[in-house]
Write a protein that holds these residues in place. Structure first.
Motif, mmCIF file in Angstrom:
data_model
loop_
_atom_site.group_PDB
_atom_site.id
_atom_site.type_symbol
_atom_site.label_atom_id
_atom_site.label_comp_id
_atom_site.label_asym_id
_atom_site.label_seq_id
_atom_site.Cartn_x
_atom_site.Cartn_y
_atom_site.Cartn_z
ATOM 1 N N LYS A 183 14.444 -0.098 3.584
ATOM 2 C CA LYS A 183 15.379 -1.117 3.084
ATOM 3 C C LYS A 183 15.464 -1.051 1.556
ATOM 4 C CE LYS A 183 14.963 -4.819 6.475
ATOM 5 N NZ LYS A 183 16.127 -5.678 6.453
ATOM 6 N N PRO A 184 16.655 -0.910 1.023
ATOM 7 C CA PRO A 184 16.771 -0.849 -0.437
ATOM 8 C C PRO A 184 16.420 -2.179 -1.120
ATOM 9 C CG PRO A 184 18.938 -0.784 0.605
ATOM 10 C CD PRO A 184 17.921 -0.743 1.696
ATOM 11 N N SER A 185 16.448 -3.268 -0.370
ATOM 12 C CA SER A 185 16.134 -4.566 -0.976
ATOM 13 C C SER A 185 14.645 -4.721 -1.266
ATOM 14 C CB SER A 185 16.603 -5.705 -0.059
ATOM 15 O OG SER A 185 15.938 -5.629 1.190
ATOM 16 N N ILE A 186 13.798 -3.936 -0.621
ATOM 17 C CA ILE A 186 12.364 -3.971 -0.892
ATOM 18 C C ILE A 186 12.095 -2.923 -1.963
ATOM 19 C CG2 ILE A 186 10.040 -3.842 0.083
ATOM 20 C CD1 ILE A 186 11.744 -6.033 1.352
ATOM 21 N N ARG A 187 11.930 -3.387 -3.179
ATOM 22 C CA ARG A 187 11.885 -2.499 -4.329
ATOM 23 C C ARG A 187 10.463 -2.077 -4.703
ATOM 24 N NH1 ARG A 187 14.687 -6.850 -4.989
ATOM 25 N NH2 ARG A 187 13.353 -7.735 -6.550
ATOM 26 N N LYS B 60 12.853 -2.107 -14.168
ATOM 27 C CA LYS B 60 14.162 -1.799 -14.741
ATOM 28 C C LYS B 60 15.118 -2.977 -14.587
ATOM 29 C CE LYS B 60 18.094 1.354 -14.580
ATOM 30 N NZ LYS B 60 18.929 0.321 -15.106
ATOM 31 N N GLU B 61 15.135 -3.588 -13.396
ATOM 32 C CA GLU B 61 16.015 -4.743 -13.167
ATOM 33 C C GLU B 61 15.671 -5.897 -14.097
ATOM 34 O OE1 GLU B 61 15.752 -5.711 -9.015
ATOM 35 O OE2 GLU B 61 16.550 -3.774 -8.408
ATOM 36 N N MET B 62 14.377 -6.156 -14.256
ATOM 37 C CA MET B 62 13.951 -7.260 -15.122
ATOM 38 C C MET B 62 14.327 -6.984 -16.580
ATOM 39 S SD MET B 62 10.252 -8.147 -13.418
ATOM 40 C CE MET B 62 9.826 -9.478 -14.530
ATOM 41 N N SER C 276 0.823 -1.205 0.000
ATOM 42 C CA SER C 276 0.000 0.000 0.000
ATOM 43 C C SER C 276 0.862 1.263 0.000
ATOM 44 C CB SER C 276 -0.974 -0.006 1.175
ATOM 45 O OG SER C 276 -0.300 0.159 2.389
ATOM 46 N N LEU C 277 2.133 1.112 0.377
ATOM 47 C CA LEU C 277 3.071 2.241 0.348
ATOM 48 C C LEU C 277 3.882 2.285 -0.949
ATOM 49 C CD1 LEU C 277 4.294 2.065 4.040
ATOM 50 C CD2 LEU C 277 2.943 3.909 2.999
ATOM 51 N N GLY C 278 3.516 1.452 -1.931
ATOM 52 C CA GLY C 278 4.162 1.494 -3.232
ATOM 53 C C GLY C 278 5.329 0.548 -3.411
ATOM 54 N N LYS C 279 5.614 -0.292 -2.426
ATOM 55 C CA LYS C 279 6.693 -1.271 -2.557
ATOM 56 C C LYS C 279 6.121 -2.552 -3.150
ATOM 57 C CE LYS C 279 10.124 1.018 -0.585
ATOM 58 N NZ LYS C 279 11.517 1.028 -0.970
#
Length: 149
Positions: free
Chosen positions: A67-71, A78-80, A34-37
């Motif tokens: 946490k940067p790991s929660i994208r 972009k990663e995909m 709900s926060l966009g992650k």
């Protein structure tokens, strides 16, 4: 785009149904979404283990959110796309369907064959048996109903 401290507080308040300053750990994934992650199922399970309790407070949510790991979906997209571009043998933004099926059932948070079959109903395969990975990633990130996963 990042959520503000007020948005994080508002989200926490929505999930804190009895106003005791705690949210059930089972709601951590929904709260982050709900926060966009866009945490994966494995990331959610890892977070539950890290929290190590049946509830979490607002400070825990703020820490996890940072946490940067929660994208975000955009970061995942972009990663995909970068990963698929590296796999594209001829640089035409396509991948053979059989190769994509193999990747989906063997790497990372892999899918079951039934899940891949369901997903492939949404994906267009060209006359050469290839899938445009830009379209595939767009469906995964923006347009595929994730209720079954």
């Amino acid at each position: 785009m990042s959520a503000s401290a007020d948005q994080i507080q508002e989200c926490f308040s929505i999930f804190d149904k009895d106003n005791d300053g705690k949210v059930n750990v089972e709601d951590i994934g929904a709260c982050l979404r709900s926060l966009g992650k866009s945490p994966t199922s494995a990331e959610i399970e890892q977070l539950k283990t890290e929290i190590g309790a049946k509830d979490f407070d607002i400070n825990t949510l703020k820490t996890i959110y940072k946490k940067p790991s929660i994208r975000t979906p955009q970061e995942q997209q972009k990663e995909m796309l970068d990963a698929f571009k590296a796999l594209s043998k001829d640089g035409n933004n396509t991948i053979p369907e059989y190769e994509l099926r193999q990747l989906l059932t063997t790497l990372g948070d892999y899918l079951t064959i039934a899940e891949v079959e369901e997903l492939m109903k949404e994906i267009q395969v060209d006359n050469n048996g290839n899938i445009n990975f830009n379209h595939f990633v767009d469906v995964i990130v923006n347009g595929y109903p994730l209720s079954g996963f």
